[in-house]
Design an enzyme around this catalytic site. Structure first.
Site, short mmCIF file in Angstrom:
data_model
loop_
_atom_site.label_atom_id
_atom_site.label_comp_id
_atom_site.label_asym_id
_atom_site.label_seq_id
_atom_site.Cartn_x
_atom_site.Cartn_y
_atom_site.Cartn_z
N TRP A 52 0.51 -21.89 -12.89
CA TRP A 52 -0.42 -22.24 -11.83
C TRP A 52 -1.68 -21.39 -11.87
O TRP A 52 -1.61 -20.18 -11.94
CB TRP A 52 0.27 -22.08 -10.46
CG TRP A 52 -0.57 -22.57 -9.33
CD1 TRP A 52 -0.58 -23.84 -8.81
CD2 TRP A 52 -1.53 -21.82 -8.60
NE1 TRP A 52 -1.50 -23.92 -7.81
CE2 TRP A 52 -2.09 -22.70 -7.65
CE3 TRP A 52 -1.98 -20.50 -8.65
CZ2 TRP A 52 -3.08 -22.30 -6.76
CZ3 TRP A 52 -2.97 -20.11 -7.77
CH2 TRP A 52 -3.50 -21.00 -6.83
N GLU B 91 -7.19 -23.00 -14.52
CA GLU B 91 -7.87 -24.08 -15.26
C GLU B 91 -9.03 -24.66 -14.45
O GLU B 91 -10.05 -25.06 -15.03
CB GLU B 91 -6.88 -25.16 -15.71
CG GLU B 91 -6.36 -26.10 -14.65
CD GLU B 91 -5.38 -25.44 -13.70
OE1 GLU B 91 -4.72 -24.47 -14.09
OE2 GLU B 91 -5.29 -25.90 -12.54
N ASP B 92 -8.90 -24.67 -13.12
CA ASP B 92 -9.98 -25.21 -12.31
C ASP B 92 -11.20 -24.28 -12.30
O ASP B 92 -12.34 -24.73 -12.30
CB ASP B 92 -9.51 -25.43 -10.86
CG ASP B 92 -8.44 -26.51 -10.78
OD1 ASP B 92 -8.46 -27.42 -11.62
OD2 ASP B 92 -7.59 -26.42 -9.89
N HIS C 220 3.88 -28.09 0.34
CA HIS C 220 5.00 -27.97 -0.60
C HIS C 220 5.14 -26.53 -1.04
O HIS C 220 4.21 -25.73 -0.90
CB HIS C 220 4.75 -28.86 -1.84
CG HIS C 220 3.54 -28.47 -2.63
ND1 HIS C 220 3.58 -27.58 -3.68
CD2 HIS C 220 2.23 -28.83 -2.52
CE1 HIS C 220 2.36 -27.42 -4.18
NE2 HIS C 220 1.52 -28.16 -3.48
N ARG D 76 5.92 -23.71 -4.16
CA ARG D 76 5.54 -23.65 -5.57
C ARG D 76 6.66 -24.27 -6.43
O ARG D 76 7.84 -24.10 -6.15
CB ARG D 76 5.32 -22.18 -5.96
CG ARG D 76 4.63 -22.04 -7.31
CD ARG D 76 4.22 -20.60 -7.57
NE ARG D 76 3.31 -20.09 -6.55
CZ ARG D 76 2.04 -20.46 -6.39
NH1 ARG D 76 1.52 -21.37 -7.16
NH2 ARG D 76 1.30 -19.93 -5.44
#
Ligand code: UDH
Length: 296
Positions: free
Chosen positions: A208, A211-212, A241, A243
């Site tokens: 996680w 990349e953004d 939610h 992880r």
């Protein structure tokens, strides 16, 4: 012998008019997730009567010919309920927005660490090269992001240097504006040329995060700008939610990598993607790609 009667049916395929600006938008929508899932099941069972399938597996409104074709690319694994909720909600919105659209759910196979960048790039290349429809816009869409206002148009700019961050106000952050050099995560829209220009997402972020932010740097590096809809329109409800098991947080690595994003943009992305799409299935509401992204 009996007389044979032959009926000849002539079907006249009337040309549909080109769509004008959408006039059935409702604005702010009620966010009832149980209803969204119900809509998903209803649509799934009766989709061919809901809308017209145009060339391949794209949808478009019955009454007019859309000006824009949009590929929605969703990175995915093990979030069935989120997917049903999103599709039940989004499908009618995209029809009201007078778009031709096709949803590509790009699922990572196996239990290895999640790699969102590779899934995004795989989805883009499939939609661009293998799908039967030509797409003007590519919208990269987390599965847990539900638009709250249908005036937030799922389009892109094909003639300017602006990409669009459609999810610039998110429930998880109390709808605080996500602006100006901050994240471009959530829902991000490109023209084909813009996505090629930035060389897509990086392929080497596992787990996680990161990349953004790297994409944000890529956009700037190429002299593109990030446009955002008016704040009221870009509100998204993020489905709550925990992880995921195989998508661990990788903050320490991220900071180093973002610093290096500018060099990396040239060497990691569309131009060196190595994934293996092991299955493609056209399901009623979306095209499903099953993808081996390789290992870390
Ligand atoms: N995704 C999956 N499956 C996974 C991991 C990610 O489908 O196992 C996709 C999905 O489209 C998701 C996107 O990748 O929307 C982004 O991942 P994410 O939803 O985990 O990221 P987000 O920022 O959530 O939404 C952060 C975790 C919050 C944990 C809070 C604990 N209280």
């Amino acid at each position: 012998t009996s007389a044979m009667s032959v009926t000849i049916r002539i079907t006249v395929l009337a040309e549909k008019p080109v769509c004008s600006a959408p006039d059935k938008l409702v604005g702010v929508m009620k966010m009832n997730m149980a209803e969204m899932i119900k809509t998903y099941h209803d649509l799934n069972a009766s989709v061919s009567t809901q809308s017209t399938r145009s060339g391949g597996f794209a949808f478009e409104p019955d009454s007019c010919k859309p000006k824009l074709s949009v590929a929605i690319i969703i990175p995915f694994r093990d979030r069935e309920d989120h997917l049903k909720t999103l599709l039940g909600h989004l499908h009618p919105i995209l029809l009201r927005q007078n778009l031709r659209f096709q949803v590509f759910v790009v699922e990572q196979s196996g239990n290895g660490t999640f790699n969102k960048g590779r899934l995004m790039n795989t989805g883009f290349l499939y939609a661009k090269n293998e799908a039967k429809t030509h797409f003007d816009c590519y919208i990269f869409h987390d599965v847990d992001m539900l638009p709250e206002d249908d005036r937030n148009l799922y389009s892109c700019e094909t003639t300017t240097n602006r990409v669009y961050h459609l999810s610039c106000s998110v429930s998880k952050f109390n709808y605080k504006p996500l602006c100006c050099g901050m994240t471009v995560g959530g829902v991000l829209s490109f023209s084909e040329n813009q996505y090629i220009k930035v060389n897509g997402f990086p392929n080497d972020y596992w787990g996680w995060g990161g990349e953004d932010d790297d994409m944000n740097s890529r956009i700037k590096l190429q002299g593109l700008r990030v446009g955002r809809p008016a704040l009221g329109l870009c509100r998204y409800c993020m489905i709550e939610h925990e992880r995921d098991h195989f998508n661990p947080y990788t903050e320490n690595v991220v900071n180093d990598r973002v610093a290096a994003a500018n060099q990396k943009a040239k060497i990691s992305g569309l131009n060196n993607l190595k994934t293996n799409t092991t299955g493609v299935t056209n399901r009623p509401l979306y095209t499903h790609l099953y993808v081996d992204v390789g290992t870390q």
